[in-house]
Design a protein around this motif. Sequence first.
Motif, PDB file in Angstrom:
ATOM      1  N   ALA A 113      26.107  38.699  25.465  1.00  0.00           N
ATOM      2  CA  ALA A 113      26.299  40.147  25.576  1.00  0.00           C
ATOM      3  C   ALA A 113      26.342  40.591  27.032  1.00  0.00           C
ATOM      4  N   ASP A 114      25.635  39.886  27.923  1.00  0.00           N
ATOM      5  CA  ASP A 114      25.683  40.235  29.345  1.00  0.00           C
ATOM      6  C   ASP A 114      27.067  39.974  29.927  1.00  0.00           C
ATOM      7  N   LEU A 115      27.690  38.884  29.502  1.00  0.00           N
ATOM      8  CA  LEU A 115      29.045  38.603  29.979  1.00  0.00           C
ATOM      9  C   LEU A 115      30.021  39.668  29.504  1.00  0.00           C
ATOM     10  N   PHE A 116      29.834  40.133  28.268  1.00  0.00           N
ATOM     11  CA  PHE A 116      30.776  41.093  27.706  1.00  0.00           C
ATOM     12  C   PHE A 116      30.565  42.506  28.232  1.00  0.00           C
ATOM     13  N   GLN A 117      29.606  42.685  29.138  1.00  0.00           N
ATOM     14  CA  GLN A 117      29.535  43.947  29.861  1.00  0.00           C
ATOM     15  C   GLN A 117      30.653  44.039  30.897  1.00  0.00           C
ATOM     16  N   LEU A 118      31.197  42.893  31.275  1.00  0.00           N
ATOM     17  CA  LEU A 118      32.328  42.848  32.199  1.00  0.00           C
ATOM     18  C   LEU A 118      33.608  43.061  31.392  1.00  0.00           C
ATOM     19  N   ARG A 119      34.530  43.841  31.911  1.00  0.00           N
ATOM     20  CA  ARG A 119      35.678  44.242  31.101  1.00  0.00           C
ATOM     21  C   ARG A 119      37.024  43.752  31.635  1.00  0.00           C
ATOM     22  N   CYS A 120      37.052  43.151  32.817  1.00  0.00           N
ATOM     23  CA  CYS A 120      38.337  42.818  33.434  1.00  0.00           C
ATOM     24  C   CYS A 120      38.811  41.397  33.148  1.00  0.00           C
ATOM     25  N   PHE A 121      38.024  40.585  32.460  1.00  0.00           N
ATOM     26  CA  PHE A 121      38.475  39.238  32.126  1.00  0.00           C
ATOM     27  C   PHE A 121      38.960  39.210  30.681  1.00  0.00           C
ATOM     28  N   ALA A 122      39.721  38.173  30.342  1.00  0.00           N
ATOM     29  CA  ALA A 122      40.238  38.037  28.978  1.00  0.00           C
ATOM     30  C   ALA A 122      39.310  37.195  28.115  1.00  0.00           C
ATOM     31  N   THR A 123      38.945  35.991  28.574  1.00  0.00           N
ATOM     32  CA  THR A 123      38.083  35.107  27.788  1.00  0.00           C
ATOM     33  C   THR A 123      36.991  34.534  28.675  1.00  0.00           C
ATOM     34  N   ALA A 124      35.849  34.227  28.044  1.00  0.00           N
ATOM     35  CA  ALA A 124      34.715  33.626  28.747  1.00  0.00           C
ATOM     36  C   ALA A 124      34.367  32.317  28.072  1.00  0.00           C
ATOM     37  N   GLY A 125      34.304  31.240  28.849  1.00  0.00           N
ATOM     38  CA  GLY A 125      33.980  29.931  28.297  1.00  0.00           C
ATOM     39  C   GLY A 125      32.827  29.287  29.038  1.00  0.00           C
ATOM     40  N   VAL A 126      31.871  28.752  28.278  1.00  0.00           N
ATOM     41  CA  VAL A 126      30.778  27.968  28.856  1.00  0.00           C
ATOM     42  C   VAL A 126      31.267  26.530  28.970  1.00  0.00           C
ATOM     43  N   VAL A 127      31.243  25.985  30.170  1.00  0.00           N
ATOM     44  CA  VAL A 127      31.761  24.638  30.387  1.00  0.00           C
ATOM     45  C   VAL A 127      30.779  23.626  29.796  1.00  0.00           C
ATOM     46  N   LEU A 128      31.260  22.869  28.803  1.00  0.00           N
ATOM     47  CA  LEU A 128      30.439  21.822  28.189  1.00  0.00           C
ATOM     48  C   LEU A 128      30.489  20.530  28.987  1.00  0.00           C
ATOM     49  N   TRP A 130      20.322  27.397  30.956  1.00  0.00           N
ATOM     50  CA  TRP A 130      21.202  28.253  31.746  1.00  0.00           C
ATOM     51  C   TRP A 130      21.265  27.853  33.214  1.00  0.00           C
ATOM     52  N   GLU A 131      20.213  27.230  33.724  1.00  0.00           N
ATOM     53  CA  GLU A 131      20.198  26.879  35.145  1.00  0.00           C
ATOM     54  C   GLU A 131      21.274  25.827  35.438  1.00  0.00           C
ATOM     55  N   GLY A 132      22.101  26.111  36.404  1.00  0.00           N
ATOM     56  CA  GLY A 132      23.180  25.196  36.764  1.00  0.00           C
ATOM     57  C   GLY A 132      24.378  25.264  35.841  1.00  0.00           C
ATOM     58  N   MET A 133      24.341  26.143  34.850  1.00  0.00           N
ATOM     59  CA  MET A 133      25.465  26.261  33.913  1.00  0.00           C
ATOM     60  C   MET A 133      26.686  26.829  34.638  1.00  0.00           C
ATOM     61  N   ARG A 134      27.854  26.364  34.225  1.00  0.00           N
ATOM     62  CA  ARG A 134      29.109  26.848  34.807  1.00  0.00           C
ATOM     63  C   ARG A 134      29.867  27.631  33.739  1.00  0.00           C
ATOM     64  N   ILE A 135      30.330  28.815  34.111  1.00  0.00           N
ATOM     65  CA  ILE A 135      31.043  29.702  33.191  1.00  0.00           C
ATOM     66  C   ILE A 135      32.403  30.017  33.795  1.00  0.00           C
ATOM     67  N   HIS A 136      33.434  29.962  32.968  1.00  0.00           N
ATOM     68  CA  HIS A 136      34.787  30.265  33.421  1.00  0.00           C
ATOM     69  C   HIS A 136      35.270  31.559  32.767  1.00  0.00           C
ATOM     70  N   LEU A 137      35.562  32.551  33.589  1.00  0.00           N
ATOM     71  CA  LEU A 137      36.187  33.792  33.132  1.00  0.00           C
ATOM     72  C   LEU A 137      37.676  33.678  33.432  1.00  0.00           C
ATOM     73  N   ARG A 138      38.489  33.780  32.385  1.00  0.00           N
ATOM     74  CA  ARG A 138      39.928  33.586  32.540  1.00  0.00           C
ATOM     75  C   ARG A 138      40.681  34.864  32.208  1.00  0.00           C
ATOM     76  N   GLY A 139      41.855  35.006  32.812  1.00  0.00           N
ATOM     77  CA  GLY A 139      42.690  36.175  32.569  1.00  0.00           C
ATOM     78  C   GLY A 139      44.034  36.012  33.243  1.00  0.00           C
ATOM     79  N   ARG A 140      44.743  37.107  33.405  1.00  0.00           N
ATOM     80  CA  ARG A 140      46.056  37.075  34.033  1.00  0.00           C
ATOM     81  C   ARG A 140      45.930  36.738  35.517  1.00  0.00           C
ATOM     82  N   ALA A 141      46.814  35.867  35.987  1.00  0.00           N
ATOM     83  CA  ALA A 141      46.844  35.573  37.418  1.00  0.00           C
ATOM     84  C   ALA A 141      47.176  36.844  38.183  1.00  0.00           C
ATOM     85  N   GLY A 142      46.403  37.122  39.206  1.00  0.00           N
ATOM     86  CA  GLY A 142      46.569  38.341  39.989  1.00  0.00           C
ATOM     87  C   GLY A 142      45.474  39.356  39.738  1.00  0.00           C
ATOM     88  N   LEU A 143      44.746  39.211  38.612  1.00  0.00           N
ATOM     89  CA  LEU A 143      43.660  40.140  38.288  1.00  0.00           C
ATOM     90  C   LEU A 143      42.289  39.580  38.647  1.00  0.00           C
TER      91      LEU A 143
END
Length: 620
Positions: free
Chosen positions: A321-336, A273-286
Amino acid sequence: MAEHHQDRPVGAAIPQRNRRHGAGGCAQGRRPAAGGRDETDSGDDPGPRRSLDEPGSGPRPGCPVLRRAPGRDHPRGSVCHRVLPGPSLGTPRSPAGEPRPPQPRMKPDRPGKDLYRRLRALPWPALWDEEVARFNQATNAERFDTVSVVRAVGVVFSESGPAGLRERVREWLLGLLDDPQEKIRRYALAALPKIGIGPREESELLRRLETATRPGEAAALREVLARVGGTRTYEAMQASGGFTANEVQRVTASVARREAPTTLRLDANLPGWEGMRIHLRGRAGLEGFVRDEVEERGGFRVLETTPGLVALTPTRPFALADLFQLRCFATAGVVLGRVAPQPEPAAIEGLATTIASPHSQQLFRELTNGTIRYRLDFMGRGHARATVRKVVERAFEIAPAILNDAREAPWAVDVHPMTDGESVELRPRSSLDPRRAHRLGDVPAASHPPLAACLARAAGRRDQEEAWDPFCGSGQELIERALLGGVRRLHGTDLSPEAVDVAKRNFTAAGIPGVEARFTCCDFRRYAGLHRIPEGSLTLVITNPPLGRRVRVPGLRGLFDDLFATAARMLRPEGRLVLTNPFRMESPERSLQLESRRTVDLGGFDCRLEVYRKAPARPR
């Protein structure tokens, strides 16, 4: 008579004014090009060239028509032309001399496609009892011309028809595999997977594969078995070979899907997990709501925010499950990883090695119960089937335990275009998102769940909240507001009885204790009178009203005027109105004061997410 130039040496170029006979004119011995230029003219081209055969590009009246002498080859730009009599090729004109209107270009006849569309729209009894019976009695030539019947049967009976009749449909399609016409056999083979095959049909297809003599027929059989084959195909594949790597991967994934359903370990901490990059994506403007929510909860640090994207890195061990506590994003991706721009062979190798890298394999293993299956998607590229096939075949060669499965994979590997190449991201599929567990039903044009969560956050938390959604749809805005806490009572109205029923079921499934909810099928303008709700009694009106895009709404501007007026009447002093507004308008009600506005991309068009607050009561 030729013009003489005393100061021009012999052989010098003729001045430009003497090489033309006016704009669009003809020079003797030369073919005029578009715009009145000779083809030998070396000046700047004023526009696209047109052929003399195009309307409006012929010579002017009175100019001779220049044609190539028949039977000879002349190089482009040559002057070996002779003047032949003939009509002008200019704009077509009527006998009265008036220009004819342009004739519409007729689409070529497509009787096969037209027949298929007609058959596809038939109810299954008419298709089976009439069209199939007629096809069975037809001559070979007639069957060839009406082979669309076979295609339509595959589609219609995949969606409707009694289960008992489907067995007869399978028998009919299997029988067509013996038809003397290759086209009919091919259509029947393509229709079988749509109906679904059982062990008996699978064995029959395998038998035909063993005896197939034509390479094309064998390839078609392998393709069908790769799509719908089961254990018998897998065993035959292991015993005899002859399948491509892609077909082996698809059959293996199909068997795994049927025998051992795969689940995700949402509560397992992610390795490395250290140094991992995560992208939360959704509608532009949100993205502002997403960033604020991340910073409020902690455990992650925001790296950057761009339209539609918030990039994070964890500050401590975490689970999905910690990421899914957030509700305002559409998708969560772990950058490989990221793949730099490069020619296709190297790019395919880079993508495949990223998907099958040791780190990726470790993530897959630690977070998956069962067989590892994923679906590869290139975002913004369309289907890109050829590239997908090459990448997944190469990834399978590197890591055979990771299977590409385009049908029901729990994981998605998304390839997003970035300024410095492509970002390869591992994402749980949306169907497994625990934030949507309460959504037992949906309705047309319902709110996108992250948008509903952002509307609730824009409203803020207030104790003893009494909120109303005049266009409740599936109830998402009210549920999201209740999940933030402090709500005492909710009201939802909609003109659709189906929507009201769905909203009730979704709210019950959300399991929010201590909140009274009432959902009513009625026009929002009549709701207060129906239930004797006093004016000035609500603390919040929150809604994503009809926007006139997916569902046309006559008089939409007037509907918004009525919404503002009703909200102003029903809200308490300092109560809030939170809505999406497709118009560049503010509330016509002076008591509603604009507090904030954000422009949001709602799937191809911009809309405004607005918050109004009712003016405080004047002291007496």
